[in-house]
Design an enzyme around this catalytic site. Structure first.
Site, short mmCIF file in Angstrom:
data_model
loop_
_atom_site.label_atom_id
_atom_site.label_comp_id
_atom_site.label_asym_id
_atom_site.label_seq_id
_atom_site.Cartn_x
_atom_site.Cartn_y
_atom_site.Cartn_z
N SER C 63 38.11 10.13 25.25
CA SER C 63 39.14 10.17 26.30
C SER C 63 39.53 11.57 26.75
O SER C 63 40.28 11.72 27.72
CB SER C 63 40.41 9.45 25.83
OG SER C 63 40.15 8.09 25.60
N LYS C 66 39.07 12.23 30.33
CA LYS C 66 39.89 11.60 31.37
C LYS C 66 40.60 12.61 32.29
O LYS C 66 40.64 12.40 33.51
CB LYS C 66 40.90 10.63 30.73
CG LYS C 66 40.23 9.36 30.17
CD LYS C 66 41.26 8.42 29.54
CE LYS C 66 40.74 7.05 29.17
NZ LYS C 66 39.67 6.97 28.20
N TYR C 188 31.98 4.52 33.12
CA TYR C 188 33.10 4.90 32.25
C TYR C 188 32.60 5.33 30.87
O TYR C 188 32.96 6.39 30.35
CB TYR C 188 34.06 3.71 32.13
CG TYR C 188 35.17 3.90 31.13
CD1 TYR C 188 36.20 4.80 31.38
CD2 TYR C 188 35.18 3.18 29.94
CE1 TYR C 188 37.22 4.97 30.46
CE2 TYR C 188 36.21 3.35 29.02
CZ TYR C 188 37.21 4.25 29.27
OH TYR C 188 38.22 4.42 28.36
N TYR C 239 48.33 8.54 24.23
CA TYR C 239 48.55 7.12 23.98
C TYR C 239 50.05 6.84 23.80
O TYR C 239 50.87 7.38 24.53
CB TYR C 239 47.74 6.64 22.76
CG TYR C 239 46.30 7.03 22.84
CD1 TYR C 239 45.46 6.45 23.82
CD2 TYR C 239 45.77 8.00 22.01
CE1 TYR C 239 44.12 6.83 23.91
CE2 TYR C 239 44.43 8.38 22.10
CZ TYR C 239 43.61 7.79 23.05
OH TYR C 239 42.32 8.16 23.14
N VAL C 257 39.45 9.48 20.75
CA VAL C 257 39.24 8.89 19.42
C VAL C 257 38.10 9.56 18.66
O VAL C 257 37.87 9.25 17.49
CB VAL C 257 39.00 7.37 19.48
CG1 VAL C 257 40.25 6.64 19.97
CG2 VAL C 257 37.79 7.03 20.33
#
Lengths: 303, 303, 303, 303
Positions: C63, C66, C188, C239, C257
């Site tokens: 992530s 992102k 993705y 998160y 992660v």
């Protein structure tokens, strides 16, 4: 029907379950009950009453009082009460506050706590004293004038009322509470703290099997309204296990955390079973098993 | 019972409601149906079939196929299916994905979409072709070998399947899907897109009123399992209006967005009513009213 | 600033935490990583790059890609992207599907999976190949043309994509998906499976500390838009621990992660820390502690 | 910095927004305020105070009192308070009761009502009189001993307290309330009903820009704890619009339904803006726009 034989067979069949499960322990007055008790009684529409085991031992009725309060509210005010409370299963226990918020303070049904508080509030408005009104009905229908409230239980519940107070205040914030929250809570716990035996409860519930006709021959509810109370018991009477109860037992029923369950077989009889050990969803372990056995032996499921 | 007279009286009584409500419009193939149609049929356990209005006009059965799929799964595999799907009312429509997430991919009951996808998946595993298995059952029980799938509807549903795909993938993420999602979706839509008349559906549902005995005298389900299918229909058969349906109609019933509703009166008859206009919770407006009128006129509510 | 000294002190200080926590184990390709690794790198706006520990070892960025995808989408299309995705913290992890349903398929922010899928979908539409677009940006800004995608990881993620597929189909059901779900998922996972070192990531993130100016001196984003990307990183980048991260570290940051975290100190530097052991909310245990130590030692929290 | 010029430019720029939005109307005492008012004040760390418009008109501070209560609780008890309240954004307004139930009576953060009730309860325990403790702090830091509580507002809030009572009782049911609910509610509304001007609030908030140093030179909080209060304001200070506020304004800020917003620029100044018209999420329309303009003109966003 050889009721006595059937009840004896049931008692033998569920013997291994008596004492299993968990006795309600959120207040001391309930947690001290002996878990190794089991009673079952049936009162039929022709006047016969049978029982086995601890069927004459009084216990705390708790939520088993709720269908009586609902019947009183319908008798006094008719179907107008459905403007303030729904009649749909609630889905999950966990959702109670969520749903109440989503649905603008109108609880899902009269048998979850929020809905029972609305019914109590309504009875406070219409009778001035909801606790006494329900107690009077229970005494009259059971024919037992000695039925009384366990004040220790009532006081202990009031001292641990925060969650119910939260529900009542939330409904009040949506304008769905006519009386002060403390008054409603007191009347609510009063009716929950009534002590009755299986014999008394089965007899008191008989009007639900007799299309609304009371012990004295007068009518509490029309036949149509009585069927409707029964339908709400079937879809909403056993917390988040209503589907499972309908599946296994197939009868309208209302349970309480004292371990009692009242069930109705329209035009035949009313039943009450009691054993204090509860399953994870708050219903008596031996009680549900006994009722399942009853419909299996008699074939009297409504389905 | 003068079925023909009762049905005629009902048709007159609900006439003003026919055409009200909203026809399902999420796919063109359903939205184009004429809303001014109404039919009702009753098939009794002695072999009589009666109907009035548009009772012989085929319509899209949609979710009315779900109890047939459930009965097949129980017939093939017994109560083991309850490891993969519950039998509790879902509470609110809006909750479907929430509950599925909370409850680790085990849907609440076999009559919400998620649960019907699990049953379909199970039938794909056990029969190889769930769509055909359900169609074969419907043909055999109705005695009409010409019943068929409306492929336009099936294809149109598949092209608008994102929400059901989301449910299926979410269950797959919890390990509760045995076959590939596209295969399950195709089999699911296939059975929903079957076209049948009230006559065919009432006749096909008769085994639910006959303790599991099929048209050919063989047994699909035991008496006990049949009662259990009926109990799930009563508590979960009409989306988030199950409590209201039980209250007003008092019968096990399963509705579909095509406007059909199948209802069962154990040991008496099966009924099917159809009118395309739906209420806000997806049940036929005139259909529910007609069934309510039926139990009022006959007194045959299960309560 | 003696970066090398500070980083060395931090590495000593968090040594006891390296190896604690839980390595991501939802796919084999991630679970096999050695947990006893720790690296940290800082790239300052004047061109200095420092690092200690395993700062030159490539890991799976997951992530952490992102914010780069978000920056590209803003660079291509400006603030119009906020019609399809919000910029509010999501509250709880568990809520993701609930919120998506409540908010009609518009995800809360671009850093939860649902929002990142929308950004990917948008980049597929505008660039034709979102995976390559993000990879090209990472190579150009880090100055390392050898950065590549770990195809084992990408394929393994695709084979375990049910939950992301559920999110994408749910958004598609609300009309918030422009490309086919499988295409979006592939793009993705491609960008998540990029492997980079702390050195590469800190350098690549430098444009966020330089008001949008790229390595080659051209501008990717305006100063104002760059601040806005940083604000979304601070409120939504870790998160359901964004508040805790802001409290302890006080910097815009984005975790993955794989155990990496990118943090930005406006007008000073970009930092990347990596250690595979994750806390219960999915952030690197030693990584968060190292960043907290960094702002404590330097006083460079934004607060 | 030419504060007076900047503030004048801002006032001109947002003029068209003053009077738009909706004045808080849940109690009469708030709904009667004239919506066409706007004031802004800045107090810098060197002692300068500037303002334009209605910057010296007292208004109801409401939730702008919450960071002061939090600072007092941290000053008295340190970080132990985080055992009773979290520091994460709440996600959505609608979720408050849900989250409280999920998270066992521990509110998400001290700036939602539930969390502020916990802080008030804590201050009742530690100071004996939370309302007076907060009032004393506000008087001391603003240098205005005439600041007082609007008793009409306090009484009116108490008379409409059902929703806050529901939150408090729910927390009490989880054991997260040390004092009786009515006592906590009274202390809570007392601090919300304080009336202050922009001048007073900006001055009173200066310790948050000065690393915890009070008006009299003593220290209320350590530098580290002060940064932490600021971080909680940024991530949680503007209800369910915290992400949007961080995006547009880029400063720690706390809003109230009276129309006031306090913002902090660490090591530079504290700002207070006021205009009664609120947007759908409860933040002053002209107030947010004015702060956005301030960071645009000065470049003093923390990002």
């Amino acid at each position: 029907m050889d009721y006595q034989g059937v009840l004896t067979e049931i008692a033998a069949s569920v013997k291994g379950l008596v004492g299993s499960g968990q006795v309600a322990d959120y207040i001391p007055a309930l947690s001290s009950v002996d878990p190794d008790q089991f009673g079952i009684a049936v009162a039929d529409v022709h006047g016969e009453v049978h029982g086995v085991g601890d069927w004459q031992v009084p216990f705390s009725v708790q939520s088993v009082s709720k269908p009586f309060a609902l019947a009183l509210a319908l008798a006094h005010s008719g179907e107008g009460i459905w403007r303030r409370v729904g009649r749909e299963p609630s889905g999950t226990a966990f959702n109670s506050l969520v749903q109440l918020e989503h649905e603008h303070g109108v609880p899902r049904n009269p048998f979850i706590n929020a809905g029972a508080l609305v019914i109590t509030d309504h009875l406070v408005t219409t009778t001035g004293d909801a606790g006494t009104a329900v107690l009077d009905l229970l005494r009259a229908e059971s024919g037992n004038p000695h039925i009384s409230v366990d004040e220790d239980v009532a006081i202990s519940e009031l001292a641990n009322a925060d969650r119910n107070a939260a529900l009542a205040h939330l409904m009040a914030s949506y304008g769905n509470m006519e009386n002060p929250v403390p008054v409603v809570l007191e009347n609510y716990f009063w009716q929950c703290a009534v002590r009755m035996s299986c014999r008394d409860l089965a007899t008191a519930g008989l009007f639900l099997a007799r299309e609304g006709v009371r012990a004295d021959g007068s009518r509490l509810l029309s036949g149509s309204l009585t069927k409707r109370v029964n339908s709400v018991m079937l879809t909403c009477g056993t917390y988040d296990a209503a589907g499972d109860f309908a599946y296994r037992v197939g009868l309208p029923g209302k349970s309480g955390v004292g371990g009692g369950i009242l069930a109705v077989i329209p035009n035949r009889c009313a039943l009450c079973v009691w054993s204090p050990g509860l399953d994870a969803r708050g219903n008596s372990v031996a009680g549900v098993a006994a009722l399942e056995e009853f419909t299996t032996l008699t074939g009297w499921s409504v389905f």
